[in-house]
Scaffold this motif. Structure first.
Motif, PDB file in Angstrom:
ATOM      1  N   ALA A  16      32.242  39.672  29.748  1.00 24.74           N
ATOM      2  CA  ALA A  16      32.860  40.859  30.342  1.00 24.74           C
ATOM      3  C   ALA A  16      33.638  40.500  31.601  1.00 24.74           C
ATOM      4  N   TRP A  17      33.087  39.594  32.404  1.00 27.49           N
ATOM      5  CA  TRP A  17      33.758  39.176  33.641  1.00 27.49           C
ATOM      6  C   TRP A  17      35.042  38.407  33.343  1.00 27.49           C
ATOM      7  N   LEU A  18      34.984  37.458  32.399  1.00 25.12           N
ATOM      8  CA  LEU A  18      36.169  36.677  32.053  1.00 25.12           C
ATOM      9  C   LEU A  18      37.299  37.579  31.568  1.00 25.12           C
ATOM     10  N   LYS A  69      41.276  30.813  43.308  1.00 24.28           N
ATOM     11  CA  LYS A  69      40.131  31.693  43.569  1.00 24.28           C
ATOM     12  C   LYS A  69      38.872  31.199  42.872  1.00 24.28           C
ATOM     13  N   LEU A  70      39.044  30.667  41.664  1.00 25.11           N
ATOM     14  CA  LEU A  70      37.889  30.248  40.879  1.00 25.11           C
ATOM     15  C   LEU A  70      37.410  28.851  41.241  1.00 25.11           C
ATOM     16  N   GLU A  71      38.331  27.966  41.606  1.00 19.90           N
ATOM     17  CA  GLU A  71      37.936  26.601  41.937  1.00 19.90           C
ATOM     18  C   GLU A  71      37.199  26.519  43.263  1.00 19.90           C
ATOM     19  N   ALA A  72      37.558  27.380  44.204  1.00 21.02           N
ATOM     20  CA  ALA A  72      36.862  27.392  45.488  1.00 21.02           C
ATOM     21  C   ALA A  72      35.503  28.048  45.286  1.00 21.02           C
ATOM     22  N   LYS A  73      34.428  27.272  45.461  1.00 19.17           N
ATOM     23  CA  LYS A  73      33.098  27.788  45.152  1.00 19.17           C
ATOM     24  C   LYS A  73      32.729  28.981  46.019  1.00 19.17           C
ATOM     25  N   SER A 129      34.769  31.425  47.158  1.00 17.00           N
ATOM     26  CA  SER A 129      35.368  32.646  46.607  1.00 17.00           C
ATOM     27  C   SER A 129      34.824  32.943  45.212  1.00 17.00           C
ATOM     28  N   PHE A 130      34.441  31.902  44.460  1.00 20.15           N
ATOM     29  CA  PHE A 130      33.817  32.115  43.157  1.00 20.15           C
ATOM     30  C   PHE A 130      32.507  32.877  43.314  1.00 20.15           C
ATOM     31  N   TYR A 131      31.708  32.521  44.311  1.00 15.30           N
ATOM     32  CA  TYR A 131      30.442  33.222  44.515  1.00 15.30           C
ATOM     33  C   TYR A 131      30.663  34.666  44.956  1.00 15.30           C
ATOM     34  N   GLU A 132      31.733  34.915  45.683  1.00 12.53           N
ATOM     35  CA  GLU A 132      32.071  36.299  46.031  1.00 12.53           C
ATOM     36  C   GLU A 132      32.366  37.106  44.770  1.00 12.53           C
ATOM     37  N   MET A 133      33.057  36.505  43.805  1.00 10.43           N
ATOM     38  CA  MET A 133      33.337  37.170  42.537  1.00 10.43           C
ATOM     39  C   MET A 133      32.050  37.387  41.740  1.00 10.43           C
ATOM     40  N   CYS A 134      31.141  36.408  41.789  1.00  8.04           N
ATOM     41  CA  CYS A 134      29.849  36.568  41.120  1.00  8.04           C
ATOM     42  C   CYS A 134      29.095  37.767  41.684  1.00  8.04           C
ATOM     43  N   HIS A 184      30.449  41.002  40.274  1.00  9.48           N
ATOM     44  CA  HIS A 184      30.257  41.251  38.849  1.00  9.48           C
ATOM     45  C   HIS A 184      28.818  41.038  38.380  1.00  9.48           C
ATOM     46  N   GLY A 185      27.890  40.878  39.311  1.00  7.18           N
ATOM     47  CA  GLY A 185      26.478  40.795  38.955  1.00  7.18           C
ATOM     48  C   GLY A 185      26.084  39.529  38.240  1.00  7.18           C
ATOM     49  N   ILE A 186      26.770  38.432  38.525  1.00  5.28           N
ATOM     50  CA  ILE A 186      26.423  37.142  37.925  1.00  5.28           C
ATOM     51  C   ILE A 186      25.533  36.385  38.907  1.00  5.28           C
ATOM     52  N   PRO A 187      24.315  36.027  38.515  1.00  2.13           N
ATOM     53  CA  PRO A 187      23.370  35.404  39.450  1.00  2.13           C
ATOM     54  C   PRO A 187      23.765  33.988  39.822  1.00  2.13           C
ATOM     55  N   TYR A 188      23.560  33.636  41.100  1.00  2.71           N
ATOM     56  CA  TYR A 188      23.825  32.277  41.583  1.00  2.71           C
ATOM     57  C   TYR A 188      22.839  31.971  42.706  1.00  2.71           C
TER      58      TYR A 188
END
Length: 434
Positions: free
Chosen positions: A292-294, A133-137, A139-144, A147-151
């Motif tokens: 907090a996300w980690l 989930k995290l290595e695939a960019k 799906s990573f952006y979906e998680m961002c 959780h309100g992490i800017p990208y």
């Protein structure tokens, strides 16, 4: 200049070196600069010599007295890697073996093998499901998003979309929602490198829809079977880049975070984007958000984030997460004075409580290139002035300048000198600087 590491106070006391030499033995998977920096941290803190497995002899660890390298040309085969770890663990059956991956690929392999390792082995990785989930960019952006992490603004191209007859009109700025030039990169880096072709790069920049279509054709045409990311180009040179590294303990609690301001990155095709001059500094707001996300997702081990400052809105954009310590990890041990080996060994070998999370506030300068290259090629002269002041204050670190490894070791000393000198040509001849 003070090239030796100055330790920063941390919220726990590490096990004495004499005991550590008897208790455990490190087995590093990989033999590059990443591995050398890890071996140095282990040697500085515990006095141990690390063992490493590599596919070929690498100059980064060649002639070293702090890491012993064994070669295995088929190391990227999962069964071969497990067999070599089993063999090593059996040869050190009276000790705990710390198995530590030093590239993206080897870290990913250890995630797949973590439940199959011998009983006396310890490692520091998440499971394969969270890894994917995290290595695939994409799906990573979906998680961002969640959780309100800017990208950066992003669009995804699937192999099916491209195969259905994608045109330049599909890639126009109006269709994408952001202007050219744009960034083009595979969503799964590990899978991407398994499908080589001439002119292969880590990341591409497309100036026009026609160029973007051509790059997509090269990548998909080589057999890469997964999604490709098209992304808004955040303006700014290398000195707009930032790096953040966190360590999460075996219970999934973040225990250390170190933020760094990048002055320069490498510009060879296969090393593109690797920071080679970093000043450590705090960024509390972004660090707390990522912490907090980690912890919410139950991450364990090292996480390393590629980040860029966006002058258009004054914010920071996260590009990706690497599921291991970065190649430039010595910016933490040397620059910030936070020995990364202490966290791993005390947590995974001795299972000690690491206390409260240490958010680095210490300013230090770390480089893996000659000072003259920093001075000549860093565009942000304020960065250069800060770095020079830190040099004068004795707060500079260079991973390869380790007297315990070069003193009375003329071959290692000569390698380091030649290695550093080659950077003059690398930057002088880089297309970026012509």
């Amino acid at each position: 200049m003070a090239y030796e590491t100055a330790a920063q106070n941390t919220p726990f006391e590490a096990t004495p070196a004499a005991q550590a030499q008897q208790d455990f033995v490190p087995l590093l998977i990989g033999a590059d600069m990443n591995a050398y920096s890890v071996a140095r941290a282990l040697h500085e803190q515990y006095g141990v010599v690390s063992h490493a497995l590599g596919r070929f002899a690498a100059g980064d660890t060649k002639y070293s007295r702090i890491v012993q390298v064994a070669l295995e040309p088929n190391l990227e085969d999962l069964d071969v890697l497990l067999a070599r770890i089993n063999e090593f663990a059996a040869a050190h059956a009276n000790k705990k073996v710390l198995v530590w991956g030093c590239t993206d690929g080897y870290a990913a392999m250890l995630m797949a093998l973590r439940d199959k390792l011998p009983e006396n082995c310890r490692t520091l990785y998440i499971d394969a499901a969270l890894r994917d989930k995290l290595e695939a960019k994409d799906s990573f952006y979906e998680m961002c998003d969640k959780h309100g992490i800017p990208y950066p603004t992003t669009q995804v191209v699937t192999p099916q979309q491209f195969a259905s007859g994608m045109t330049e009109a599909d890639l126009a700025a109006e269709a994408l929602g952001f202007e050219y030039p744009i960034i083009v990169k595979p969503a799964m880096s590990e899978e991407y490198w398994r499908h080589p072709f001439d002119g292969m790069k880590k990341v591409y920049t497309a100036a026009t829809p026609a160029e973007a279509l051509h790059i997509l054709g090269l990548i998909f045409g080589a057999g890469y079977p997964m999604n490709i990311i098209l992304q808004d180009t955040v303006p700014g040179a290398d000195d707009s880049m930032r790096v953040l590294t966190a360590y999460s303990d075996r219970a999934g609690k973040v225990k250390m975070m170190c933020f760094g301001r990048v002055g320069l990155e490498e510009h060879t095709a296969t090393a593109l984007g690797n920071p080679c001059a970093i000043i450590t500094e705090p960024n509390p707001e972004l660090q707390e958000r990522i912490k907090a996300w980690l912890e919410e997702i139950g991450f364990t081990g090292f996480s390393n984030f590629d980040i860029k400052y966006d002058s258009r809105d004054g914010g920071y954009k996260v590009f990706e997460i690497n599921l291991r310590q970065g190649r430039s990890n010595f910016y933490i041990t040397g620059g910030a004075g936070i020995n990364i080996a202490r966290y791993v060994v005390e947590d995974r070998i001795y299972e000690r409580d690491l206390g409260e999370c240490l958010m680095n506030e210490r300013e230090g300068f770390c480089r893996s290139i000659p000072w003259k290259v920093v001075r000549d090629f860093v565009q942000d002269k304020e960065f250069v002035r800060r770095a020079e002041a830190l040099r004068r204050a004795g707060r500079e670190a260079v991973a390869f300048y380790y007297s315990s490894d070069t003193r009375f070791n003329p071959l290692r000393w000569a390698y380091v000198k030649v290695h550093m000198y080659r950077y003059f040509d690398k930057f002088k001849n880089s297309e970026k600087y012509k």
